[in-house]
Design a protein around this motif. Sequence first.
Motif, PDB file in Angstrom:
ATOM      1  N   ARG A 197       2.307  -3.760   7.430  1.00 40.50           N
ATOM      2  CA  ARG A 197       2.114  -2.774   6.365  1.00 40.50           C
ATOM      3  C   ARG A 197       3.432  -2.138   5.924  1.00 40.50           C
ATOM      4  O   ARG A 197       3.560  -1.710   4.786  1.00 40.50           O
TER       5      ARG A 197
ATOM      6  N   ARG B 185      -1.011   4.202  -2.085  1.00 38.44           N
ATOM      7  CA  ARG B 185      -1.333   2.885  -2.628  1.00 38.44           C
ATOM      8  C   ARG B 185      -0.087   2.277  -3.232  1.00 38.44           C
ATOM      9  O   ARG B 185       0.816   2.988  -3.674  1.00 38.44           O
TER      10      ARG B 185
ATOM     11  N   ARG C 297       0.113  -4.652  12.977  1.00 43.82           N
ATOM     12  CA  ARG C 297      -0.342  -4.232  11.642  1.00 43.82           C
ATOM     13  C   ARG C 297       0.671  -3.274  11.013  1.00 43.82           C
ATOM     14  O   ARG C 297       0.951  -3.356   9.815  1.00 43.82           O
TER      15      ARG C 297
ATOM     16  N   ARG D  88      -6.130   4.237   9.932  1.00 44.53           N
ATOM     17  CA  ARG D  88      -5.626   2.867  10.102  1.00 44.53           C
ATOM     18  C   ARG D  88      -4.579   2.501   9.051  1.00 44.53           C
ATOM     19  O   ARG D  88      -4.158   1.366   8.961  1.00 44.53           O
TER      20      ARG D  88
ATOM     21  N   GLU E 158      -6.693  -5.772   0.828  1.00 46.85           N
ATOM     22  CA  GLU E 158      -7.687  -5.023   1.589  1.00 46.85           C
ATOM     23  C   GLU E 158      -8.523  -4.157   0.646  1.00 46.85           C
ATOM     24  O   GLU E 158      -8.051  -3.748  -0.418  1.00 46.85           O
TER      25      GLU E 158
ATOM     26  N   THR F 102      -9.990   4.620   7.187  1.00 52.68           N
ATOM     27  CA  THR F 102      -8.987   4.036   6.287  1.00 52.68           C
ATOM     28  C   THR F 102      -7.686   4.826   6.363  1.00 52.68           C
ATOM     29  O   THR F 102      -6.600   4.251   6.417  1.00 52.68           O
TER      30      THR F 102
ATOM     31  N   GLY G  21      -4.759   2.340   5.716  1.00 47.69           N
ATOM     32  CA  GLY G  21      -5.161   1.506   4.599  1.00 47.69           C
ATOM     33  C   GLY G  21      -4.828   2.175   3.279  1.00 47.69           C
ATOM     34  O   GLY G  21      -4.381   3.322   3.231  1.00 47.69           O
ATOM     35  N   ASP G  22      -5.054   1.472   2.189  1.00 47.35           N
ATOM     36  CA  ASP G  22      -4.779   2.018   0.861  1.00 47.35           C
ATOM     37  C   ASP G  22      -5.915   2.925   0.406  1.00 47.35           C
ATOM     38  O   ASP G  22      -7.097   2.595   0.574  1.00 47.35           O
TER      39      ASP G  22
END
Length: 381
Positions: free
Chosen positions: A330, A271, A326, A256, A3, A253, A258-259
């Motif tokens: 993850r 990360r 998700r 949700r 991603e 980000t 994300g990294d």
Amino acid sequence: MAEPLALYVHWPFCVSKCPYCDFNSHVRDRVDQDAWRAALLADLRYEAALLGKRRVSSIFFGGGTPSLMPPATVAAIIAEAEALWGLADDCEITLEANPNSVEVAAFADLAAAGVNRISIGVQSFDPEVLAFLGRAHSGEEARRAIAAAQASFARTSFDLIYARPGQSLSDWEAELGEALAFGTGHLSLYQLTIEPGTRFWALAAKGELVLPDGDVAADLFDVTQAMTRAAGLPRYEVSNHARPGEESRHNLTYWRYGDYAGIGPGAHGRRLAQASERHKKPENFIAAVERSGHGLRIESDLQPHERATEAMLMGLRLTEGVDLARVERRSGLAREGFFDAAAAERLAAQGLVRQRDDRLIVTDEGILLLDSILSEVVRTG
């Protein structure tokens, strides 16, 4: 393919410390700008060496007061991120700014440096409220700053703080009405909270600062939702409102799960299934970079359950809710390990949450009870 990556850059310096602020901000008489540019670029290179080729979808300059950064430093960081990773074609590059005239004068240069979205810490237009909040700008400066930002940047957002001591519903309606009249695509509207270690915390402990009670705060929240919806800026997160398509992609980000890489004093990152944190004190950060080539203080592996819990706590803040499938992907953990389906069913019967396939959503009726809902549906151990 991995991603895209979000990049957070922390600038720790402020002209003065606000009494409600618990962010990593510091007042210094002098800042060696050349040394700080070199240190931030070195910290950035360290993260890039760890993460390899990851397209950057957003960059966020936060603080502190990053509008005090020289535009040349902002440009250098953006260029280095582009060289090390590559920027997405529609990369969102946000910088937080105060409305003070000296900072507004740099808007054109910051736009030329590559910033395409500005977030202004207005907090209020009322002079008495600004004095109470310890802000150094006037209401008129705030109005001029918003207008200047709209002329310089593709996207403009600004913050207001409400649910202040003694604030009436009619006062807030008038202030929010003025804010909406600017026509920006995004507003961040925060209820005043008392954070440990701040001057407001000390005043509250002595009984010298009393916030509105829960019922008043709920009424203020309700009128906020009604007015922003009517203006075409519905809530997409607990305190953030946007026209469709104008949401903060950087903050999405986070929400949700994300990294994101974080550089600069006190910056956090998520990360490589790890949590990272930089040295907070500016002098310690600079010394660490000179010693090790980076400002990293803590880097720890996040276990599957930690990742799942964090993803749930963040995602349920959004009006779109959280994607349970998700979270499984993850975290590497089956949903039974982090999600109490029976509790969700109970809350759904009360109209506080709803579930559509893999997506769990806190309803408008439930959002003011978010902390209680989280404690019921998220398995924390």
